[in-house]
Motif scaffolding. Sequence first.
Motif, PDB file in Angstrom:
ATOM      1  N   ASP A 182       0.848  -1.181   0.000  1.00 35.33           N
ATOM      2  CA  ASP A 182       0.000   0.000   0.000  1.00 35.33           C
ATOM      3  C   ASP A 182       0.890   1.240   0.000  1.00 35.33           C
ATOM      4  N   LEU A 183       0.264   2.401  -0.074  1.00 32.34           N
ATOM      5  CA  LEU A 183       1.008   3.656  -0.186  1.00 32.34           C
ATOM      6  C   LEU A 183       1.065   4.377   1.159  1.00 32.34           C
ATOM      7  N   ARG A 184       2.252   4.923   1.469  1.00 36.60           N
ATOM      8  CA  ARG A 184       2.423   5.769   2.657  1.00 36.60           C
ATOM      9  C   ARG A 184       2.689   7.176   2.174  1.00 36.60           C
ATOM     10  N   LEU A 185       1.684   8.018   2.261  1.00 36.95           N
ATOM     11  CA  LEU A 185       1.734   9.333   1.650  1.00 36.95           C
ATOM     12  C   LEU A 185       2.312  10.384   2.590  1.00 36.95           C
ATOM     13  N   ASP A 186       3.255  11.156   2.045  1.00 41.80           N
ATOM     14  CA  ASP A 186       3.843  12.284   2.759  1.00 41.80           C
ATOM     15  C   ASP A 186       4.001  13.446   1.791  1.00 41.80           C
ATOM     16  N   THR A 187       4.139  14.642   2.346  1.00 44.43           N
ATOM     17  CA  THR A 187       4.348  15.828   1.521  1.00 44.43           C
ATOM     18  C   THR A 187       5.837  16.018   1.269  1.00 44.43           C
ATOM     19  N   GLY A 188       6.191  16.291   0.028  1.00 47.46           N
ATOM     20  CA  GLY A 188       7.597  16.489  -0.288  1.00 47.46           C
ATOM     21  C   GLY A 188       7.810  17.274  -1.566  1.00 47.46           C
ATOM     22  N   HIS A 189       9.015  17.778  -1.740  1.00 47.67           N
ATOM     23  CA  HIS A 189       9.417  18.516  -2.935  1.00 47.67           C
ATOM     24  C   HIS A 189      10.090  17.529  -3.882  1.00 47.67           C
ATOM     25  N   PHE A 190       9.598  17.435  -5.115  1.00 47.74           N
ATOM     26  CA  PHE A 190      10.091  16.386  -6.007  1.00 47.74           C
ATOM     27  C   PHE A 190      11.545  16.614  -6.412  1.00 47.74           C
ATOM     28  N   GLN A 191      11.973  17.854  -6.417  1.00 45.88           N
ATOM     29  CA  GLN A 191      13.370  18.110  -6.778  1.00 45.88           C
ATOM     30  C   GLN A 191      14.324  17.468  -5.766  1.00 45.88           C
ATOM     31  N   GLU A 192      13.926  17.459  -4.490  1.00 44.61           N
ATOM     32  CA  GLU A 192      14.752  16.822  -3.465  1.00 44.61           C
ATOM     33  C   GLU A 192      14.916  15.334  -3.753  1.00 44.61           C
ATOM     34  N   LEU A 193      13.832  14.690  -4.212  1.00 45.74           N
ATOM     35  CA  LEU A 193      13.901  13.276  -4.564  1.00 45.74           C
ATOM     36  C   LEU A 193      14.852  13.071  -5.743  1.00 45.74           C
ATOM     37  N   ARG A 194      14.722  13.910  -6.746  1.00 49.08           N
ATOM     38  CA  ARG A 194      15.598  13.794  -7.910  1.00 49.08           C
ATOM     39  C   ARG A 194      17.063  13.972  -7.523  1.00 49.08           C
ATOM     40  N   ASP A 195      17.341  14.970  -6.675  1.00 49.56           N
ATOM     41  CA  ASP A 195      18.728  15.234  -6.269  1.00 49.56           C
ATOM     42  C   ASP A 195      19.295  14.095  -5.426  1.00 49.56           C
ATOM     43  N   SER A 196      18.458  13.528  -4.551  1.00 47.00           N
ATOM     44  CA  SER A 196      18.939  12.423  -3.714  1.00 47.00           C
ATOM     45  C   SER A 196      19.245  11.194  -4.567  1.00 47.00           C
ATOM     46  N   LEU A 197      18.444  10.962  -5.609  1.00 44.50           N
ATOM     47  CA  LEU A 197      18.702   9.835  -6.502  1.00 44.50           C
ATOM     48  C   LEU A 197      20.020  10.033  -7.252  1.00 44.50           C
ATOM     49  N   GLN A 198      20.261  11.270  -7.669  1.00 43.82           N
ATOM     50  CA  GLN A 198      21.501  11.556  -8.388  1.00 43.82           C
ATOM     51  C   GLN A 198      22.717  11.280  -7.495  1.00 43.82           C
ATOM     52  N   THR A 199      22.590  11.594  -6.207  1.00 46.46           N
ATOM     53  CA  THR A 199      23.674  11.310  -5.262  1.00 46.46           C
ATOM     54  C   THR A 199      23.923   9.803  -5.151  1.00 46.46           C
ATOM     55  N   VAL A 200      22.839   9.033  -5.156  1.00 40.94           N
ATOM     56  CA  VAL A 200      22.953   7.580  -5.066  1.00 40.94           C
ATOM     57  C   VAL A 200      23.646   7.010  -6.301  1.00 40.94           C
ATOM     58  N   PHE A 201      23.307   7.549  -7.482  1.00 39.96           N
ATOM     59  CA  PHE A 201      23.843   7.010  -8.727  1.00 39.96           C
ATOM     60  C   PHE A 201      25.281   7.441  -9.004  1.00 39.96           C
ATOM     61  N   GLU A 202      25.708   8.530  -8.390  1.00 38.54           N
ATOM     62  CA  GLU A 202      26.992   9.150  -8.765  1.00 38.54           C
ATOM     63  C   GLU A 202      28.187   8.190  -8.734  1.00 38.54           C
ATOM     64  N   PRO A 203      28.378   7.372  -7.667  1.00 37.15           N
ATOM     65  CA  PRO A 203      29.541   6.473  -7.667  1.00 37.15           C
ATOM     66  C   PRO A 203      29.540   5.485  -8.840  1.00 37.15           C
ATOM     67  N   ALA A 204      28.375   4.883  -9.137  1.00 37.02           N
ATOM     68  CA  ALA A 204      28.290   3.910 -10.231  1.00 37.02           C
ATOM     69  C   ALA A 204      28.515   4.582 -11.578  1.00 37.02           C
ATOM     70  N   LEU A 205      28.018   5.806 -11.727  1.00 34.71           N
ATOM     71  CA  LEU A 205      28.205   6.541 -12.977  1.00 34.71           C
ATOM     72  C   LEU A 205      29.689   6.831 -13.216  1.00 34.71           C
ATOM     73  N   LYS A 206      30.379   7.261 -12.161  1.00 38.43           N
ATOM     74  CA  LYS A 206      31.802   7.553 -12.279  1.00 38.43           C
ATOM     75  C   LYS A 206      32.602   6.293 -12.582  1.00 38.43           C
ATOM     76  N   GLU A 207      32.223   5.195 -11.901  1.00 41.88           N
ATOM     77  CA  GLU A 207      32.955   3.941 -12.079  1.00 41.88           C
ATOM     78  C   GLU A 207      32.880   3.452 -13.525  1.00 41.88           C
ATOM     79  N   LYS A 208      31.699   3.635 -14.182  1.00 43.73           N
ATOM     80  CA  LYS A 208      31.540   3.157 -15.549  1.00 43.73           C
ATOM     81  C   LYS A 208      31.818   4.231 -16.599  1.00 43.73           C
ATOM     82  N   GLY A 209      32.140   5.448 -16.152  1.00 39.58           N
ATOM     83  CA  GLY A 209      32.415   6.514 -17.102  1.00 39.58           C
ATOM     84  C   GLY A 209      31.197   6.925 -17.908  1.00 39.58           C
ATOM     85  N   LEU A 210      30.030   6.958 -17.266  1.00 38.03           N
ATOM     86  CA  LEU A 210      28.785   7.330 -17.942  1.00 38.03           C
ATOM     87  C   LEU A 210      28.450   8.791 -17.671  1.00 38.03           C
ATOM     88  N   THR A 211      27.849   9.450 -18.641  1.00 35.53           N
ATOM     89  CA  THR A 211      27.343  10.813 -18.428  1.00 35.53           C
ATOM     90  C   THR A 211      25.853  10.721 -18.092  1.00 35.53           C
TER      91      THR A 211
END
Length: 489
Positions: A182-211
């Motif tokens: 089921d869904l657990r609904l909270d209020t949030g700013h979507f840009q924060e979600l996007r930025d946090s995901l980018q932080t998560v992906f950054e090490p793998a992106l650097k390791e594989k040399g992806l843009t």
Amino acid sequence: MNKLENAGYEYQIWKENTNTGEKIVIAQSQSYFPTDTLEVACAVPNDTWYFEIVPKEGWTTVHQVVLGLFFALIIASLLAIGYWQASMRRLKDILHAEEMEKTAQKAEAANEAKTRFLFNMSHDIRTPMNAIIGFSELLEKHIDEKDKVTYYIGKIKSSSSLLLSLINYVLEMARIESGKADLRLDTGHFQELRDSLQTVFEPALKEKGLTYSTHLDIQHPYIVYDKTKTSEILLNIVGNSIKYTPRGGHIRLDISEIPSERSDVATYRMIIEDTGIGMSEEYLPHIFEEFTREHTSTENKIAGTGLGLPIVKSLVDLMGGTIQIESKVNEGTKTTIQIPFLIATQEQIEESQTYSPYLVTNHALGKRILMAEDNKLNAEIAETILQENGFEVDCVEDGCQCLALLQEKPEDYYGLILMDIQMPNLNGYETTRLIRNLKNQRATIPIIAMTANAFDEDKKKAFAAGMNAHIAKPIDVEVLLHTLEKFVQ
């Protein structure tokens, strides 16, 4: 029900054995005597039946003809109805047999898919397990060589993360299939979600040399949504792009808001494109089927369960959205997701901004924590992490000891409790309820579940018992410290 003999007639119904010519009587009245009978032959499919009728009071010419035809018509009609019913039963049997065959074929196909999945999973799980065991042995042999130790520890951590993700995929799919998601609904700013995901992906992106590039074009950035499940959708899709895009490739995430029929709803369109290895046209119709993978990890050297996309599809459906995937071999993949989100009200936005976390490093010194954990290895790990971050920790093995020690110490002695759920004598839920029923200051102490019971329903049970937060095992140090920030004063 009226019978023929009750109507004043004697009768006999018979047929002839086609092989011997023998007369086979099927039915007759008790006092039947074959004198001056009217014989009527009635042809039914594959046979001929004969009816002999004798009125008890004798025949008249008109009666003989009319009644004979009348009874013949009745009996023939009954036989026709019986034959029709038998035919319908046979037709139903045939249709049922065909349906059973189709069901059996589907079950066989599902079993074959699950068998392939188990073979793939056996290989995929053993791969990181072998790495963990192997690098642990190397770590022990080269414990005094700092560079090698650092390298081996890094490999162990990455293999552990992969193993955990494989297990989580299987558990997540099981939970969705059981209907417990089921869904657990909270209020949030979507840009924060996007930025946090980018932080998560950054090490793998650097390791594989992806843009990696992102573009955000939304009119209503504050929405009411399930942040965890939305993150899981994007983590799966972008994670697949990272896994299947060769070195030097490009991945793009484009998030835009499209017109919605409702004024209180913002519909987000998320497009993820990559220049990866792509998928064949033949496989695309099967991408959302459970336990299916176009290539095994032996073929493409990439571990996986074949559950990522089925999970994504289930979560998108749960949110009332749509997902479409286009792909070409050696050209890349494009995934388009559309999900409607409720637009946050001004009151909801203000409430979401009231929390400002404390820094653990500034406030943890001298803070005492009571930890209930029956597994000594888990307790040692958690205690070491907490002590290294400035906490004092007292550890007990079950709920009874937790309750006793809490009441033994002064009311303000402990700042919070870390509570395991599955413990002997008294589990975490029961212990929490007993603490909340105390008649003193101890009843309000913050209690944080720290448990392997990691599903949403487990979190709900924890909150229903009176706990303040929930941390899933294996312990993520950043998640643990961030959660403690809320309660350290």
